[in-house]
Design a protein around this motif. Sequence first.
Motif, short mmCIF file in Angstrom:
data_model
loop_
_atom_site.label_atom_id
_atom_site.label_comp_id
_atom_site.label_asym_id
_atom_site.label_seq_id
_atom_site.Cartn_x
_atom_site.Cartn_y
_atom_site.Cartn_z
N VAL A 248 0.74 -1.26 -0.05
CA VAL A 248 0.07 -0.13 -0.09
C VAL A 248 0.82 1.13 -0.07
N LEU A 249 0.68 2.22 -1.02
CA LEU A 249 1.51 3.17 -1.03
C LEU A 249 1.50 4.37 0.02
N ARG A 250 2.45 4.65 0.69
CA ARG A 250 2.26 5.90 1.63
C ARG A 250 1.77 7.13 0.81
N LEU A 265 -10.04 2.44 0.23
CA LEU A 265 -8.74 1.57 0.23
C LEU A 265 -8.21 1.28 1.48
N ASP A 266 -8.58 1.93 2.47
CA ASP A 266 -8.02 1.52 3.77
C ASP A 266 -8.88 0.64 4.44
N GLN A 267 -10.14 0.55 4.09
CA GLN A 267 -11.10 -0.46 4.59
C GLN A 267 -10.91 -1.82 3.97
N LEU A 268 -10.53 -1.72 2.66
CA LEU A 268 -10.30 -2.88 2.08
C LEU A 268 -9.02 -3.50 2.74
N ALA A 269 -8.01 -2.74 2.84
CA ALA A 269 -6.34 -3.24 3.22
C ALA A 269 -6.54 -3.93 4.66
N SER A 270 -7.56 -3.19 5.49
CA SER A 270 -8.03 -3.72 6.90
C SER A 270 -8.50 -5.33 6.74
N ARG A 271 -9.54 -5.24 5.90
CA ARG A 271 -10.21 -6.71 5.48
C ARG A 271 -9.26 -7.63 5.17
N ARG A 273 -6.07 -7.90 5.37
CA ARG A 273 -5.15 -7.98 6.47
C ARG A 273 -5.82 -9.11 7.77
N ALA A 274 -7.15 -8.65 8.00
CA ALA A 274 -7.87 -9.73 8.81
C ALA A 274 -8.04 -11.07 8.28
N ASP A 275 -7.83 -10.97 6.83
CA ASP A 275 -8.16 -12.44 6.30
C ASP A 275 -6.86 -13.24 6.11
N GLY A 276 -5.65 -12.49 6.29
CA GLY A 276 -4.51 -13.27 6.47
C GLY A 276 -3.38 -12.55 5.41
N ALA A 277 -3.96 -11.64 4.59
CA ALA A 277 -2.80 -10.93 3.90
C ALA A 277 -1.68 -10.03 4.71
N GLU A 278 -0.65 -9.90 4.28
CA GLU A 278 0.42 -9.07 4.71
C GLU A 278 0.28 -7.76 4.08
N ILE A 279 -0.04 -6.70 4.51
CA ILE A 279 -0.30 -5.44 4.20
C ILE A 279 1.16 -4.27 4.29
N VAL A 280 1.62 -3.97 3.42
CA VAL A 280 3.13 -3.47 3.79
C VAL A 280 2.99 -2.12 3.07
N VAL A 431 -9.14 -11.32 -3.56
CA VAL A 431 -9.40 -9.90 -2.97
C VAL A 431 -11.19 -9.68 -3.37
N GLU A 432 -11.52 -9.94 -4.60
CA GLU A 432 -12.93 -9.62 -4.96
C GLU A 432 -13.84 -10.20 -4.01
N GLY A 433 -13.66 -11.41 -3.43
CA GLY A 433 -14.49 -12.09 -2.58
C GLY A 433 -14.42 -11.18 -1.13
N ARG A 434 -13.81 -10.33 -0.92
CA ARG A 434 -13.40 -9.61 0.42
C ARG A 434 -14.01 -8.14 0.31
#
Length: 444
Positions: A248-250, A265-271, A273-280, A431-434
Motif C-alpha cells: 500500500v503506497l504511503r 482503500l484503507d477499509q479493504l486493506a484492513s479486511r 489483513r484480517a483475512d491473512g494478507a500481509e499489508i506492507v 480480493v474480490e471475495g472480500r
Amino acid sequence: MSHSSPSPSIREIRDAVRAGTCTVEQIVGQAFDAGRRLQPELQAFIHLPASPLVNRADPDAPLAGVPVGVKDLIDTADMPTAYGSPAYEGHRPGKDAWVVARLREAGATVLGKTVTTEFAWRQPGATTNPWNKAHTPGGSSSGSAAAVAAGIVPLALGTQTFGSVIRPAAYCGVVGVKPSYGRIARTGVLPLSGSLDHLGVFTTNVADAVHALSVLAGSDADDPHAPHHHRERKGPLDAARRAPRIGVLRQQVSGAVDGAQQHVLDQLASRLRADGAEIVATDLPAELADAARHASILLAVEAALTHGDLVDRAPALVSAPMTALVEQGRALPATEYAKAKASQVKMALRFDRWLTEMAGLDALLVAPASGEAPRGLDYTGDAAFCTPWTFLGVPAVTLPVGFGPVGLPLGVQLVGASQHDAALLSLAEWVEGRTGWNIAVASR
C-alpha cells in the motif's frame, strides 16, 4: 438511472448454451433488446445493427452465446468503425481486428460498437454513467464500461493508453483488466501511442475476465508493436502456500485522493489483513517519479505521427484537444522522445525487480482514480492514477468496492509485475471475495 441487474455471466451463458436450456439466439436477442431499450438514455453504442448479427457457433466453443461490446477504435468488417471521429463516419474496414477475429472464432457475437472518445483522446462521446446520467462514465472506453455496468453485455473490449480501461471501470462499478503490454495483439486497432496502447476487457467479475483473457491473449506477426521485453514468467505465485503480500503506497502516484476513495482503500486493506494478507506500507523507487512525464512525451510524438496528416488535411474534422496534442508532439525534440523511450525500458525492468525481489510483493493496492466520476460529460476524469502502470506495461485490475458520497461507485486497483498476469488475476479473485461489493449493491 440506467443501471440495472447485471447480464448473465459468461460462465452462466456457457452453461446454459451447453445444457441446451437457452439458445445463442435467445441470449444475444435479450442483450440486443436491452441495448436498444437503454440506448436513448445511456448512449453506450455508436452503432447497433438493425437486428443482431448472431454468431451461430459450436455450443462447446469457449464464448458461445456471449454478446460483446467492441470499442469503436477496433476494426470490424461487418460494422462501421469510425474511431470516434466525424472524419471516419461510415468507414467500413476491410477486415476484423485480430482480437475481433479471435472473439468470433471463440463463438462470441459482436453486439455493436461502443462509444470512444475521438481517437481515444479527450473529446468525449455522448455516453452517460449508468448509475447517474449527469456524470461521466470515464473515457476513453466510455461505451464499453457503461454497456457492462448497465447489464447489456457481460464482456466488452477497451483500450488503454493512459487510464482508459481502469478509470471507466472504476467509475461504472465493474471489473476492468489491462493486461501486460502486448499481451493481446493490437493488429487492426487504431493506435494513439504504440509504446503505450494496451487492449483490455470489462466484465462483471474476475472469473469472467480470466476466461475471456485465456481466449484473447496472443501475439500476431502483423502487430507493429512488440512488447518491451519478452521474459517469460513462471506459473502463478502459490497463494495457497503463503499469505499474499500486498503493498500500500504511503502516497498515491498522483498525489492525494478524496476522502471517500482513501476510506475504501484503507477499509479493504484492513479486511485483507484480517483475512491473512500481509499489508506492507511502501514507497515507489524515486526514479519512477518521472514515469508520467515520459509517458506524455511518448504519447504526443506518436499521436502526431498517427494523426498529423489528418489534422493537416481536414482540420475542421479534428477536435481541438487532438489538434493540440499533435502540435505538442511535433514541437518536441527527437532527443526528448529518445530519452523517454529509453527510460520506459529501464523503468519497466526497475519496477519489476523492485516489486518482486526488493519489496517481495505480489501486488500493489492503489487508487484507480481520485474518487467518484466527475459531474458532467465534458471531462472524463484524471488518468494520472493509471498512467505510470500503463507506461511500465504491467498488468492492472480494478475492482468495484463501494460507493461514494454522491452514490457513485468507487474502486481499487491492483498492480502486478510484467507478465505476471495469471498471478495478479488469481490474487484479484481472492480480493474480490472480500470487497463487500455485492452487499453494497444489494443495500442500495
